[in-house]
Design a protein around this motif. Structure first.
Motif, PDB file in Angstrom:
ATOM      1  N   GLN A 114      24.997  46.646   0.731  1.00  0.00           N
ATOM      2  CA  GLN A 114      25.092  47.507   1.895  1.00  0.00           C
ATOM      3  C   GLN A 114      24.026  48.582   1.769  1.00  0.00           C
ATOM      4  O   GLN A 114      23.465  48.791   0.689  1.00  0.00           O
ATOM      5  CB  GLN A 114      26.477  48.141   2.048  1.00  0.00           C
ATOM      6  CG  GLN A 114      26.780  49.267   1.064  1.00  0.00           C
ATOM      7  CD  GLN A 114      27.754  50.281   1.663  1.00  0.00           C
ATOM      8  OE1 GLN A 114      27.709  50.568   2.866  1.00  0.00           O
ATOM      9  NE2 GLN A 114      28.619  50.830   0.828  1.00  0.00           N
ATOM     10  N   ALA A 124      22.863  47.525   9.332  1.00  0.00           N
ATOM     11  CA  ALA A 124      23.604  46.269   9.226  1.00  0.00           C
ATOM     12  C   ALA A 124      22.653  45.086   9.057  1.00  0.00           C
ATOM     13  O   ALA A 124      22.906  44.181   8.250  1.00  0.00           O
ATOM     14  CB  ALA A 124      24.474  46.079  10.470  1.00  0.00           C
ATOM     15  N   ASP A 154      32.146  39.791   5.496  1.00  0.00           N
ATOM     16  CA  ASP A 154      31.839  41.215   5.635  1.00  0.00           C
ATOM     17  C   ASP A 154      33.060  42.090   5.409  1.00  0.00           C
ATOM     18  O   ASP A 154      34.207  41.658   5.542  1.00  0.00           O
ATOM     19  CB  ASP A 154      31.223  41.516   7.009  1.00  0.00           C
ATOM     20  CG  ASP A 154      32.121  41.086   8.172  1.00  0.00           C
ATOM     21  OD1 ASP A 154      33.342  41.271   8.078  1.00  0.00           O
ATOM     22  OD2 ASP A 154      31.594  40.569   9.171  1.00  0.00           O
ATOM     23  N   LEU A 198      33.855  45.857   6.821  1.00  0.00           N
ATOM     24  CA  LEU A 198      33.320  46.849   7.751  1.00  0.00           C
ATOM     25  C   LEU A 198      34.168  48.118   7.705  1.00  0.00           C
ATOM     26  O   LEU A 198      35.327  48.116   8.119  1.00  0.00           O
ATOM     27  CB  LEU A 198      33.298  46.278   9.168  1.00  0.00           C
ATOM     28  CG  LEU A 198      32.648  44.890   9.310  1.00  0.00           C
ATOM     29  CD1 LEU A 198      32.683  44.443  10.767  1.00  0.00           C
ATOM     30  CD2 LEU A 198      31.225  44.906   8.791  1.00  0.00           C
ATOM     31  N   SER A 257      26.625  48.095  14.514  1.00  0.00           N
ATOM     32  CA  SER A 257      26.643  47.368  13.243  1.00  0.00           C
ATOM     33  C   SER A 257      27.011  45.902  13.458  1.00  0.00           C
ATOM     34  O   SER A 257      26.389  44.998  12.874  1.00  0.00           O
ATOM     35  CB  SER A 257      27.624  48.021  12.266  1.00  0.00           C
ATOM     36  OG  SER A 257      27.186  49.301  11.876  1.00  0.00           O
ATOM     37  N   PRO A 307      28.811  48.790   6.812  1.00  0.00           N
ATOM     38  CA  PRO A 307      29.022  47.341   6.780  1.00  0.00           C
ATOM     39  C   PRO A 307      28.540  46.770   5.442  1.00  0.00           C
ATOM     40  O   PRO A 307      27.370  46.888   5.100  1.00  0.00           O
ATOM     41  CB  PRO A 307      28.167  46.836   7.941  1.00  0.00           C
ATOM     42  CG  PRO A 307      27.070  47.853   8.066  1.00  0.00           C
ATOM     43  CD  PRO A 307      27.654  49.169   7.626  1.00  0.00           C
TER      44      PRO A 307
END
Length: 392
Positions: free
Chosen positions: A110, A123, A146, A148, A165, A208
């Protein structure tokens, strides 16, 4: 659905399986972010050593050594030893012989400071870097998942962070695709969302986190991160750009910047495929993606294990600090002189530009751009101890 005669759920199957669609109002945040004016750099050695010791770059061994990295004896490449971990899940006689050497690679990335500047490009970078990490060990990206984490979606500005994102993840996955299925998007096979992450001081930055899964037919062909021999050619994939926004280099000066890395979504798939093709033909001796700390940090990290030095010069008209420490993504590849022409042909066929930076050296010194000259031992000490000293 009933339980002991009481109706618990009354809904159409599609309402349960399709998921919940949020349709909340969102408003773009107005940010006054500019590129900083930094003091003139007079000691590039000092900057490199500070970056290597920074908590966002330094060795994570103080963390890794506190948990089991060899679960069931299937770990081939441990966390921290390469850009992605590699496992051999079918290494037992009970599995068919033809799949016993199959490997899977896992990465997690990230870019929190990028997200402070632009949640869309933050993102995109998370997806692209995760895929590059998989590619760097010789695996082929197959899917992502993912996690988030965002603030309060009831606040339009924070809902905008979320929508941007998600758009960035979707665009990056569509651009990367699946090599085996042209036109298909790199699938997001699972994930979760965590909202309302805020305190009295405000919401967390859009966060994210992307994990990529890759596969390889033979784990014995894993590409290492560390330089393997002296007098190899060092290749750069990914032209350097003025993209220091959100970088650790700017963080040294308590600056954020505006020029966040913006991967070219029109060419990222061919870049990945070209690197993978060269690896499949066993032309690549070692590989490392360029991310936190930029090209200079990536090259330094590749020198540590085998105590090999480098002599490199980065082409182009960009300012020296941007060339060395800007975080425009890409790869550093080590190639033998005998395979240079074949590798150049692979990248030419894919229309992916590459640049010869220099060579590896028996002398354990990092010589870069005629302004950095430090011993590998000193650089490695800063990298090894940077996080450990902060945790004491």
């Amino acid at each position: 659905m009933k339980y002991r005669g009481e109706e618990i759920v009354h809904a159409r199957a599609s309402d349960v399986t399709k998921g919940i669609v949020y349709d909340r109002p969102y408003t773009q945040q107005q940010k006054n972010i500019r590129e900083p004016t930094l003091p003139t750099i007079t000691n590039y050695n000092e900057i490199l050593l500070k970056l290597l010791a920074h908590e966002n770059i330094a060795s994570r061994m103080p963390i890794f050594e506190n948990y089991d990295k060899q679960v069931q004896g299937r770990t081939i490449v441990e966390a921290g030893d390469a850009d992605a971990g590699v496992l051999q899940p079918f290494n037992e006689e009970k599995y068919p012989e033809e799949i016993r050497n199959t490997g899977i690679a896992l990465s997690l990335d990230q870019c929190p400071r990028y997200n402070k500047i632009d949640p869309y490009w933050g993102a995109v970078n998370a997806v692209v870097e995760s895929v590059r990490n998989i590619t760097a060990v010789g695996a082929s990206p197959q899917a992502v998942t993912d996690c988030l984490c965002f603030g309060n979606p009831e606040k339009p500005e924070q809902m905008w962070d979320f929508t941007e994102s998600v758009r960035g993840i979707a665009d990056a996955c569509q651009a990367i695709g699946l090599k085996e299925f042209p036109g298909a998007s790199l699938p997001v096979i699972s994930g979760n969302v965590s909202f309302y992450n805020e305190s009295k001081s405000g919401a967390i930055p859009a966060s994210p986190m992307i994990s990529c899964l890759g596969n390889m037919t033979d784990v014995h062909h894993v590409v290492p991160k560390y330089f393997q021999q002296a007098n190899s050619v060092i290749i750069l994939v990914g032209e350097r750009k003025n993209e220091c926004g959100g970088s650790v280099y700017y963080q040294l000066f308590n600056e954020l910047g505006a020029n966040v890395p913006k991967p070219d979504l029109k060419t990222i798939a061919t870049e990945i495929h070209a690197v993978n093709a060269a690896m499949q033909q066993k032309f690549i001796l070692s590989a490392h993606d360029i991310s936190d700390g930029g090209l200079a940090v990536a090259v330094a990290e590749m020198s540590f294990k085998n105590q090999l030095g480098v002599e490199i010069n980065i082409p182009g008209d960009l300012a020296t600090d941007k060339k060395l420490f800007g975080e425009t993504g890409g790869f550093i590849l080590e190639i033998s002189n005998a395979n240079l022409t074949a590798v150049q042909k692979i990248f030419q066929n894919q229309q992916v530009p590459i640049f010869i930076l220099g060579k590896t050296s028996k002398e354990p010194r990092l010589k870069m751009q005629n302004c950095i000259d430090v011993t590998v031992v000193e650089a490695k000490q800063h990298w090894q101890n940077g996080l450990r000293e902060k945790l004491l």
